[in-house]
Design an enzyme around this catalytic site. Structure first.
Site, short mmCIF file in Angstrom:
data_model
loop_
_atom_site.label_atom_id
_atom_site.label_comp_id
_atom_site.label_asym_id
_atom_site.label_seq_id
_atom_site.Cartn_x
_atom_site.Cartn_y
_atom_site.Cartn_z
N PRO A 60 8.86 7.30 -17.40
CA PRO A 60 8.34 7.73 -18.69
C PRO A 60 6.89 8.25 -18.60
O PRO A 60 6.07 7.65 -17.91
CB PRO A 60 8.36 6.45 -19.53
CG PRO A 60 9.33 5.54 -18.86
CD PRO A 60 9.26 5.88 -17.40
N GLU A 96 11.74 -2.98 -9.42
CA GLU A 96 10.30 -2.78 -9.34
C GLU A 96 10.03 -1.41 -9.98
O GLU A 96 10.03 -1.31 -11.20
CB GLU A 96 9.88 -2.88 -7.87
CG GLU A 96 8.38 -2.94 -7.68
CD GLU A 96 8.03 -2.85 -6.21
OE1 GLU A 96 7.09 -3.52 -5.80
OE2 GLU A 96 8.68 -2.09 -5.46
N GLU A 138 2.09 -6.89 -5.59
CA GLU A 138 1.90 -6.84 -4.14
C GLU A 138 0.62 -6.10 -3.76
O GLU A 138 -0.02 -6.44 -2.77
CB GLU A 138 3.12 -6.21 -3.46
CG GLU A 138 3.43 -4.80 -3.89
CD GLU A 138 4.74 -4.26 -3.31
OE1 GLU A 138 5.44 -5.00 -2.62
OE2 GLU A 138 5.05 -3.08 -3.56
N HIS A 184 18.00 -11.22 0.35
CA HIS A 184 17.10 -10.08 0.47
C HIS A 184 17.70 -9.04 1.40
O HIS A 184 18.03 -9.34 2.54
CB HIS A 184 15.73 -10.53 1.01
CG HIS A 184 14.71 -9.42 1.00
ND1 HIS A 184 13.90 -9.14 2.05
CD2 HIS A 184 14.41 -8.52 0.04
CE1 HIS A 184 13.13 -8.11 1.74
NE2 HIS A 184 13.42 -7.71 0.53
N HIS A 185 17.87 -7.83 0.88
CA HIS A 185 18.38 -6.71 1.66
C HIS A 185 17.32 -5.62 1.68
O HIS A 185 17.37 -4.70 0.87
CB HIS A 185 19.67 -6.15 1.06
CG HIS A 185 20.84 -7.09 1.11
ND1 HIS A 185 22.05 -6.79 0.53
CD2 HIS A 185 20.98 -8.32 1.66
CE1 HIS A 185 22.90 -7.80 0.73
NE2 HIS A 185 22.27 -8.74 1.40
N GLU A 186 16.34 -5.73 2.56
CA GLU A 186 15.41 -4.61 2.75
C GLU A 186 16.13 -3.61 3.63
O GLU A 186 16.54 -3.93 4.74
CB GLU A 186 14.11 -5.09 3.40
CG GLU A 186 13.15 -3.97 3.78
CD GLU A 186 12.75 -3.08 2.60
OE1 GLU A 186 12.08 -3.58 1.69
OE2 GLU A 186 13.15 -1.89 2.56
N HIS A 199 13.94 -3.09 -5.37
CA HIS A 199 12.56 -2.62 -5.20
C HIS A 199 12.58 -1.21 -4.61
O HIS A 199 13.55 -0.82 -3.95
CB HIS A 199 11.77 -3.57 -4.32
CG HIS A 199 11.24 -4.74 -5.09
ND1 HIS A 199 9.93 -5.14 -5.03
CD2 HIS A 199 11.84 -5.55 -5.99
CE1 HIS A 199 9.75 -6.18 -5.84
NE2 HIS A 199 10.90 -6.46 -6.44
N GLU A 259 4.57 4.04 -7.07
CA GLU A 259 3.69 2.87 -7.06
C GLU A 259 2.24 3.33 -7.16
O GLU A 259 1.43 3.15 -6.26
CB GLU A 259 3.96 2.03 -5.81
CG GLU A 259 5.40 1.53 -5.78
CD GLU A 259 5.70 0.59 -4.62
OE1 GLU A 259 4.86 0.44 -3.72
OE2 GLU A 259 6.80 0.00 -4.63
C1 NOJ Z 1 8.19 -3.93 -0.74
C2 NOJ Z 1 8.61 -4.81 -1.88
O1 NOJ Z 1 8.10 -4.36 -3.10
C3 NOJ Z 1 8.16 -6.21 -1.58
O2 NOJ Z 1 8.43 -7.05 -2.67
C4 NOJ Z 1 8.83 -6.69 -0.32
O3 NOJ Z 1 8.30 -7.95 0.01
C5 NOJ Z 1 8.58 -5.73 0.83
N1 NOJ Z 1 8.86 -4.38 0.46
C6 NOJ Z 1 9.41 -6.08 2.06
O4 NOJ Z 1 10.78 -5.90 1.77
CA CA Z 2 7.17 -2.08 -3.62
#
Ligand code: NOJ
Ligand code: CA
Length: 680
Positions: free
Chosen positions: A198, A483, A489, A384-386, A464, A181
């Protein structure tokens, strides 16, 4: 001269057979692309090393570049090679259809060259080249053999030696703490360090080369280490469990790829990446996944107006979720993403992995009720699976979580792997927790496990902090987006926003690998502490410029209500295309796309500029001849200014045909978005 040649020379045994420079070279195989644009030559050089070169219409693109491996469980595989049997060439030409994508039909036209080698120990190693007019890929194939069955790869020695001096690169460093990022750097190739791919290179003669890989399956991702001059060598993402890659022969490595084009748009128009992946393994995908747009409980958290974790500022409450469902239904968005719905969010993304629970909602969020409410409105919740990159915690829960999603009609899930590089927590075979890398073999396996488990339940995945994209959406088209670069963000957080050239850089680097969930459409242009560095028209143009089959309308509902004019374009723009043309562009400077809606005869144009304002002279000859179109133009007003007046947008309607031309002014950090609808 190599150390070994010097020793030979000193010993006086080097006189007749070898030129004084100590270099020998014997070409063993050659192949030319179907239109005779690119040529590849494979040679055995010096002490039996294998090398390849690439030429384009007679001019060297890649000078002598060596191949081979350092192994952990066997002597290295890089010298004393000879042909095991004669090389084979064949031609291939067919077309296939993307179930969703930027183009409907993709032609796959190449010359194949297969080279069969063995070393002095009798160990076989094959090379596959596929040579297209616009680039090439090659991979190693380890044959089934007793002499080398378990293959432990410490390093891959693949080289890329850029021939024309004076090349510049657009690149981001690999293996940095903040992963991929980052903002792109534009530097002479000689000043690049360890580059993520790339990586895009431009030579003084304006040749553009993009280096990457395709079909990263059960292997570790490749970065490019600058060695000397313009020479790069593969650098595999490490593993905490020993060698970077452990496989059992027979197997293939991923393809090492380069797209070679006369200009920057030519890079994007190549289909090399997709063509080098295996065909679709989900033939019924179109019955259960269709591209869509979504809104969500998301930007408010990034602005710090709400929290992921339960508490007084919790974003994912039942009432708030229903509000978003209503907003989606009223404005035609299929999806509503709800982040922070589950237990385990304790404030800090980075420390949460161990606590995340993927089947239990917070007490103030009635998952069943929200899902039923969404269903009654024709809206789909996006799960959503963080994971906090704790796959040791996630993997055992994954099956039950996807079962729950399937039961509730949640047919798309956004995953997340927030952690620093080297911070992925994975369970090793002995049961211990090991700290792994986002792009290593462990994660290559993990992501495909997620995608295939999700596919069994007809769920699409948008990852992501993912492993890099290598075109696997062709094989697993429920891996719909990811991502994998610096997204919108960053515009929310308390730091300088993404500079105007960033999204243009993305087009010619990250976007060459596949779709990106950039989350455009923040037409309020307002981050937490600072404005976004771009105009309103640009936020609209991003829907056309940065392709993803799932596109978020990322701003707060009230910000859309305040600007119904620009919001109309976000409601109208499709996310699935039958044709794409990158009409004009230069890396970091600007990009102009025309894309045709897959479900109608409408065309959409999106253009963005970098730091400099510019006027585009645009022919509309992509439109169908003889058809009159109503064109809705959303462009930077003549008073628009990145700093003083970024919100000045001009919205107007015209009747236009393929014979017309437009002169369009783009502010610094500006954009233009146009919808062309055939008149009846
Ligand atoms: C980073 C992700 O890119 C973002 O989209 C998300 O809201 C946060 N992590 C929390 O999971
Ligand atoms: Ca991110």
């Amino acid at each position: 001269m190599s150390k070994r040649s010097l020793q030979a020379l000193a010993a006086g045994i080097f006189i007749l057979a070898t030129p004084l420079a100590g270099a020998t070279s014997r070409d063993i195989a050659q192949a030319e692309s179907p239109g005779k644009v690119l040529q590849v030559t494979v040679s055995i050089v010096n002490d039996g090393r294998v090398a390849y070169t690439v030429s384009r219409q007679g001019a060297k693109v890649i000078a002598e570049s060596h191949l081979g491996f350092i192994l952990a469980n066997a002597p290295k595989l890089d010298r004393n090679f000879s042909e095991a049997s004669p090389a084979e060439t064949s031609s291939h030409d067919d077309s296939w259809e993307q179930p969703w994508g930027e183009w409907k039909t993709i032609r796959n036209h190449y010359t194949q060259l297969q080279v069969h080698l063995k070393d002095a120990k009798g160990r076989g190693l094959d090379l596959d080249f596929r040579v297209y007019d616009d680039g090439l890929g090659f991979r190693y194939a380890f044959p089934d053999q007793a002499a080398l069955r378990r293959v432990e790869i410490t390093e891959e020695l693949t080289e890329f030696n850029i021939a024309e001096p004076g090349a510049i690169a657009w690149w981001i460093p690999a293996d940095e703490w903040d992963y991929n990022e980052q903002l792109y750097r534009k530097q002479p190739v000689t000043e690049v360090g360890l580059a993520y791919t790339p990586m895009t290179v431009r030579t003084p003669s304006a040749l553009h080369i993009a280096f990457h890989e395709a079909a990263l399956v059960d292997y570790s991702a490749m970065a490019l280490r600058h060695v000397e001059g313009q020479l790069f060598r593969a650098s595999l993402s490490p593993s905490a469990q020993g060698p970077a890659v452990v496989r059992t022969a027979p197997f293939n490595t991923p393809w090492r790829t380069m797209i070679v084009a006369d200009d920057a748009p030519g890079l994007y128009m190549s289909h090399l990446e997709l063509n080098l992946n295996e065909p679709n393994k989900l033939p019924d995908i179109q019955q259960w996944f269709k591209p869509f747009k979504y809104v969500g409980i998301w930007w408010a958290m990034h602005l710090d107006q709400a929290s992921w974790g339960a508490g007084p500022r919790h974003g994912a409450t039942t009432a708030n979720a229903k509000k978003y469902v209503d907003f989606a239904a009223a404005n035609g968005f299929r999806g509503v993403l709800i982040e922070g719905w589950n237990t385990g969010w304790n404030g800090d993304w980075f420390a949460n992995g161990k606590d995340f629970d993927f089947t239990h909602a917070t007490p103030d969020f009635d998952l069943e009720a929200v899902a039923a409410y969404a269903k009654s409105k024709g809206v789909h919740i996006i799960g959503h699976h963080e994971t906090g990159a704790n796959i040791a915690v996630y993997e055992p829960q994954m099956g039950a979580a996807f079962d729950l999603d399937q039961r509730l009609g949640i047919d798309a899930v956004k995953t997340g792997y927030v952690a620093d590089q080297g911070g992925v927590q994975a369970r090793a075979a002995d049961g211990s927790i090991r700290y792994e890398w986002h792009d290593g073999q462990v994660m290559a396996r993990h992501h495909l496990l997620v995608v295939t488990e999700a596919a069994k339940r007809h769920i699409g995945i948008d990852a992501h902090e993912p492993i890099k994209d290598t075109g696997l959406r062709r094989t697993y088209p429920n891996w719909v987006s990811r991502e994998g670069a610096r997204g919108q963000e960053y515009n929310a957080w308390g730091q300088p926003p993404n500079p105007p050239e960033h999204e243009v850089d993305l087009v010619f680097t990250r976007m060459l690998s596949g779709p990106m969930d950039y989350t455009p459409g923040v037409i309020s242009l307002q981050g937490k502490k600072q404005p976004i560095a771009g105009t309103v028209a640009r936020q609209l143009a991003l829907y056309v410029v940065l392709y993803s089959p799932v596109q978020m309308a990322a701003d707060l509902p009230e910000n859309y209500a305040a600007q119904p004019g620009p919001f109309q374009f976000i409601k109208d723009v499709p996310t699935d295309w039958s044709d794409t043309r990158l009409l004009q562009g230069a890396v970091g400077e600007y990009a102009v796309f025309a894309r045709k809606d897959r479900n109608s005869e409408s065309w959409y144009l999106g253009a963005i500029s970098g730091a400099s304002a510019r006027t585009l002279a645009l022919k509309l000859d992509f439109l169908k001849p003889g058809v009159k179109y109503t064109a809705q133009l959303y462009r930077d007003d003549e008073h628009a200014d990145l700093k003083a007046n970024p919100r000045a947008i001009s919205i107007e309607q015209k009747v236009l045909t393929s014979k017309d031309s437009l002169s369009l002014w783009l502010a610094s950090g500006g954009g233009v978005a146009i919808r062309f609808v055939p008149r009846r």
